[in-house]
Design a protein around this motif. Structure first.
Motif, PDB file in Angstrom:
ATOM      1  N   ILE A   1     -39.443  52.774 -23.068  1.00 53.21           N
ATOM      2  CA  ILE A   1     -40.716  53.459 -22.836  1.00 53.21           C
ATOM      3  C   ILE A   1     -40.626  54.324 -21.579  1.00 53.21           C
ATOM      4  CG2 ILE A   1     -43.145  53.116 -22.221  1.00 53.21           C
ATOM      5  CD1 ILE A   1     -42.980  50.516 -23.940  1.00 53.21           C
TER       6      ILE A   1
ATOM      7  N   TYR B   1     -38.649  57.478 -22.160  1.00 52.19           N
ATOM      8  CA  TYR B   1     -39.459  58.491 -22.849  1.00 52.19           C
ATOM      9  C   TYR B   1     -40.414  59.143 -21.857  1.00 52.19           C
ATOM     10  CZ  TYR B   1     -42.565  60.838 -26.050  1.00 52.19           C
ATOM     11  OH  TYR B   1     -43.295  61.815 -26.682  1.00 52.19           O
ATOM     12  N   SER B   2     -41.045  58.336 -21.020  1.00 51.91           N
ATOM     13  CA  SER B   2     -41.989  58.855 -20.041  1.00 51.91           C
ATOM     14  C   SER B   2     -41.321  59.852 -19.101  1.00 51.91           C
ATOM     15  CB  SER B   2     -42.583  57.698 -19.235  1.00 51.91           C
ATOM     16  OG  SER B   2     -43.391  58.177 -18.186  1.00 51.91           O
TER      17      SER B   2
ATOM     18  N   TYR C   1     -46.085  48.424 -28.468  1.00 52.66           N
ATOM     19  CA  TYR C   1     -45.742  49.838 -28.393  1.00 52.66           C
ATOM     20  C   TYR C   1     -44.754  50.162 -29.514  1.00 52.66           C
ATOM     21  CZ  TYR C   1     -47.789  50.617 -23.743  1.00 52.66           C
ATOM     22  OH  TYR C   1     -48.646  50.756 -22.702  1.00 52.66           O
TER      23      TYR C   1
ATOM     24  N   GLU D   1     -41.988  52.133 -31.534  1.00 49.68           N
ATOM     25  CA  GLU D   1     -40.845  52.826 -30.978  1.00 49.68           C
ATOM     26  C   GLU D   1     -40.517  54.080 -31.775  1.00 49.68           C
ATOM     27  OE1 GLU D   1     -37.710  50.606 -29.230  1.00 49.68           O
ATOM     28  OE2 GLU D   1     -38.780  48.717 -29.423  1.00 49.68           O
TER      29      GLU D   1
ATOM     30  N   ASP E   1     -41.587  58.612 -31.506  1.00 47.01           N
ATOM     31  CA  ASP E   1     -42.116  59.572 -30.547  1.00 47.01           C
ATOM     32  C   ASP E   1     -43.625  59.746 -30.601  1.00 47.01           C
ATOM     33  OD1 ASP E   1     -39.597  59.934 -29.624  1.00 47.01           O
ATOM     34  OD2 ASP E   1     -39.333  61.988 -30.362  1.00 47.01           O
TER      35      ASP E   1
ATOM     36  N   TYR F   1     -45.124  56.778 -28.780  1.00 44.16           N
ATOM     37  CA  TYR F   1     -44.788  56.845 -27.363  1.00 44.16           C
ATOM     38  C   TYR F   1     -45.660  57.881 -26.661  1.00 44.16           C
ATOM     39  CZ  TYR F   1     -40.474  54.006 -27.460  1.00 44.16           C
ATOM     40  OH  TYR F   1     -39.563  52.981 -27.542  1.00 44.16           O
TER      41      TYR F   1
END
Length: 268
Positions: free
Chosen positions: A9, A12-13, A120, A122, A124, A127
């Motif tokens: 996560i 990605y952030s 969450y 997984e 896009d 996310y």
């Protein structure tokens, strides 16, 4: 949630936070609110914005308490339904998550059920929606300021800091942990198993000890079915008088809504 998932996560952030920050600014512009303003009641702000996009926002106690929210479009009307069987801390996060889908992923988001915000997904799209939700309900400058305030009064107990931030922002505990790491306010070494693993009872007990409002861990069970039926009839009669709608179509919309509501609540 395990460390491996949190790291994915955060990766990605780090790669997408600039784009999501731009979407946050666009949201404030759409709402005609100053970027530095506090969103003390997100639903009150979002309801009109989503209505203008063709979505009605309402609350129901879902039969399934693993579902955080759902978004559905049918008969020309869209619905964003928030699960009031879940704790209050899940509420704003779920709403902000759905706002992102409706406003910024319109081609992708037509009919979708979202599971509780501790889970969450997984890929896009999820996310991105979760990152947006975290950034919106826990604004960077405010969050950093409150993090250090609570750290100073918590004898460096990072778990107490997370719990106080959870109560302050009415955000899920896991979302608070992730936001703290995103903003580099705590390191990976501080996330011991005891920090990440917790039960609602453990959180409630510690909140009691810290003189915090533990009601954010409770569900409201609000049911907007009757109010929504009245609103559909009210708007429908207006559209019928203006020649934009027929009685048959209005009755179909109301019937479909009541069926959807009953299914969500587990009544049929």
């Amino acid at each position: 949630m395990d460390i491996g998932r949190i790291k994915r996560i955060i990766d990605y952030s780090n790669n997408n936070k600039a784009d999501i920050a731009s979407d946050i600014q666009r949201f404030y512009a759409i709402c005609d609110i100053d970027r530095n303003s506090d969103l003390l009641n997100l639903l009150q702000i979002a309801r009109r914005i989503l209505f203008e996009k063709g979505f009605l926002v309402f609350e129901l106690p879902f039969a399934d308490d693993e579902i955080g929210a759902m978004c559905y479009r049918g008969d020309g009307v869209g619905y964003v339904v928030l699960n009031t069987s879940l704790p209050v801390i899940n509420y704003n996060f779920a709403l902000a998550h759905e706002i992102y889908h409706v406003l910024f992923q319109q081609d992708h988001h037509v009919t979708k059920i979202e599971f509780a915000t501790e889970n969450y997904y997984e890929h896009d799209e999820e996310y991105a929606a979760n990152l947006f939700a975290g950034m919106l309900i826990m604004p960077e400058n405010s969050f950093i300021r409150m993090f250090y305030k609570y750290k100073a009064e918590s004898q460096d107990s990072i778990r107490d800091v997370f719990i106080k931030l959870m109560a302050y922002y009415k955000a899920p505990y896991t979302a608070v942990v992730i936001r703290s790491i995103e903003l580099e306010l705590c390191g990976w070494k501080q996330l011991s198993k005891g920090i990440l693993d917790h039960s609602k009872d453990q959180l409630r007990d510690r909140m009691f000890e810290l003189w915090l409002d533990a009601s954010v861990l409770d569900a409201s069970f609000r049911d907007d079915t009757r109010r929504m039926e009245m609103m559909l009839k009210e708007y429908g009669q207006t559209y019928i008088k203006e020649g934009f709608l027929s009685d048959r179509v209005l009755n179909s919309v109301i019937s479909n809504f009541l069926t959807l509501s009953s299914k969500i609540k587990g009544e049929i």
